[in-house]
Design a protein around this motif. Sequence first.
Motif, PDB file in Angstrom:
ATOM      1  N   PRO A   1      -2.680  -2.066  14.678  1.00  0.00           N
ATOM      2  CA  PRO A   1      -3.620  -0.980  14.350  1.00  0.00           C
ATOM      3  C   PRO A   1      -3.065   0.413  14.621  1.00  0.00           C
ATOM      4  N   ASP A   2      -2.240   0.570  15.680  1.00  0.00           N
ATOM      5  CA  ASP A   2      -1.678   1.890  15.967  1.00  0.00           C
ATOM      6  C   ASP A   2      -0.374   2.150  15.215  1.00  0.00           C
ATOM      7  N   GLN A   3       0.055   1.169  14.385  1.00  0.00           N
ATOM      8  CA  GLN A   3       1.254   1.245  13.549  1.00  0.00           C
ATOM      9  C   GLN A   3       2.535   1.431  14.373  1.00  0.00           C
TER      10      GLN A   3
ATOM     11  N   CYS B   1       2.318   1.535   6.135  1.00  0.00           N
ATOM     12  CA  CYS B   1       2.701   1.806   7.516  1.00  0.00           C
ATOM     13  C   CYS B   1       3.370   3.182   7.611  1.00  0.00           C
ATOM     14  N   ARG B   2       2.763   4.084   8.354  1.00  0.00           N
ATOM     15  CA  ARG B   2       3.338   5.408   8.596  1.00  0.00           C
ATOM     16  C   ARG B   2       3.709   6.153   7.309  1.00  0.00           C
ATOM     17  N   GLY B   3       2.868   6.007   6.295  1.00  0.00           N
ATOM     18  CA  GLY B   3       3.115   6.703   5.038  1.00  0.00           C
ATOM     19  C   GLY B   3       4.009   5.965   4.076  1.00  0.00           C
ATOM     20  N   PHE B   4       4.679   4.909   4.564  1.00  0.00           N
ATOM     21  CA  PHE B   4       5.527   4.084   3.706  1.00  0.00           C
ATOM     22  C   PHE B   4       4.759   2.831   3.281  1.00  0.00           C
ATOM     23  N   LEU B   5       5.348   2.117   2.331  1.00  0.00           N
ATOM     24  CA  LEU B   5       4.938   0.749   2.043  1.00  0.00           C
ATOM     25  C   LEU B   5       5.972  -0.184   2.659  1.00  0.00           C
TER      26      LEU B   5
ATOM     27  N   ASP C   1      10.440   5.857  13.927  1.00  0.00           N
ATOM     28  CA  ASP C   1       9.782   6.807  13.019  1.00  0.00           C
ATOM     29  C   ASP C   1       9.968   6.469  11.545  1.00  0.00           C
ATOM     30  N   SER C   2      11.074   5.766  11.227  1.00  0.00           N
ATOM     31  CA  SER C   2      11.335   5.419   9.825  1.00  0.00           C
ATOM     32  C   SER C   2      10.983   3.962   9.528  1.00  0.00           C
ATOM     33  N   CYS C   3      10.155   3.366  10.376  1.00  0.00           N
ATOM     34  CA  CYS C   3       9.738   1.967  10.238  1.00  0.00           C
ATOM     35  C   CYS C   3      10.882   0.994  10.498  1.00  0.00           C
TER      36      CYS C   3
END
Length: 622
Positions: free
Chosen positions: A164-166, A116-120, A193-195
Amino acid sequence: MLGSLESIITSESLTKKAVKFSELCLIDKKVYCVESRPEDEGRSVIHNLTDKKDVLPYPYSAKNGVHEYGGDAVCGDSDALYFTNKKDQQIYEIVNGSARKVTNEKEIRFAEPTICRGFLLAIFEDHSDKKNIKNGIMRIDRATGTCMVMESDHDFYAGLKVSPDQNHIAFFTWDIPNMSWDASDVWKAALDDSCGFVNKKRISPQGDISSCEALFSPSGKLYYISDKTGFWNIYKEDGTLLIKDDSDFTKPHWHMGNARYTFVTEEIIAAIYTKNAVDSLCIIIDGKMKTLDLPFTAFTYLISNGDTLYFIAAGKQSPQGVYSYHLKTSLLKEEKISQAITIPKEWISIPQEISFTSSHNQMAHAFFYPPVNPNYDFKDEKPPLLLISHGGPTGHNPPIFTLAIQYWTSRGFAVCDVNYSGSSGFGRAYRNRLYKNWGIKDVDDCENCALHLVNEGLVDSNRLTVRGGSAGGYTTLALLTFRDTFAAGASYFGVSDLGLLAEDTHKFESRYLDKLIGEYPKEKDLYNERSPLFHTEKMKKPILLLQGDQDKVVPVEQAEKMYHALLNKGIPTAYLLFQGEGHGFCKKENIIKAIDSELYFYQKIFKQKITFASPPLLIENL
């Protein structure tokens, strides 16, 4: 004599080139499966079905121990594939065939990793304080492995899904003393932004209702499953029932990652449903359900890439495999089979559904496998019975082809899989029958099933045997202690002391017995009353005990205490302790030894012809 017939199905057949599938995932338009391989030290290997190659390097095993039973170990994108490793429970990254350790949290286990957004993001279980194990959702930096707890307000978490759009996340939770099938809640939150979770809200109904398995549609609409009607049906986020049916569209959440429905398009859903312990696969369009004509009776995973469905399934005459089904052409394709079966059809026993009257005039259910051996005329002798009591006890056994059952039926045993009161696959009311009645209704149903088969003239009343694992092992021990119907049995990592189980088991089931029996230690007398270990004066029947030394669910002490009690009572018994095995046996040599030892045990007890060149085990007091 039946029970000693020569068979072409050997114990080696059970594991030879055999695998067991547990997970499917779609990564960068390619389909992957996770398969357990007995011949490869029991490893769970990631296999790329699209390219037909393994992608997990030796000696890694894609498995985790969250809730002890684990599940959902793999995720990925176009850049890398990630998995949780069995040995250290950490998340690893696979790039160009090599594995790199991402996390380094020694006391933390991970499951359901998702990008998600570059993170796990992952479900975590923190064991750093053994008396206060914490569960929740964690964010992991893929480059540095830095972990941050995002949510840990509840006792248990599962079903982690990202839109789908996170921009949103969904998951479900439950709290002690409930199990997820008693009462659980589905949550949705926006992501910053930081999940981080923003505007988190419960979307499922409150109360004694089991809600789970949230799933986003391609456009981001949220659906979930709830048993508000008495059956697990699918709902929209606003609480609208998608389709009402007296079937279950999910199953008890023993393992992480119950993928029981999926979106084909925004308007079309493919779903697995269970009715009377038999699974079917259907398509739901405009609130109408159409069952697909497929030769399977059990499904365990379902994903879609649009036109094609991929699923793990087995049928009455077909072993477990991964299959694809093209919705437009109706083409069914075998992608990978658990084991190539070359046994002629005349050797295969096909299960028959039976129902019978049990205690309190209630109906209970089972699947009966008659003995089949083309070299024997079964009119001359009634067969011995091997009755199977499944684990859980909130679970069920479907009617499927397995060599583990054909091993017995081809030797002249009749086998019967009992879905006793408390089993899943029959709706909530049937599941709840066992509450406060574990050790009573399950025992009644297994005994009455055996008596029903005797009265129907299908089995030999003098050679009734029973076997079971875990909770089924407890029911087996209870039947052999408190009832006189069965002549012998085998307990696989079964419970002998219910109070000890309440005091010494893992967090996931730490209060399960409150529902099944009563509050502990407040109702300790009731626990003792139903524990076979405390009623050695009633023990008369031979018992084989099989146990893994790494079992955290039912500790070794349970089997050892029972073994010494049987020894002291002078009852024929044998005890096999398997090194390196947990709650269930994975290694080839141990699977072979277990089933051969059980057959030998019955042959010796019934004074039948011994079909082994050398005794596979020592039976004490015989």
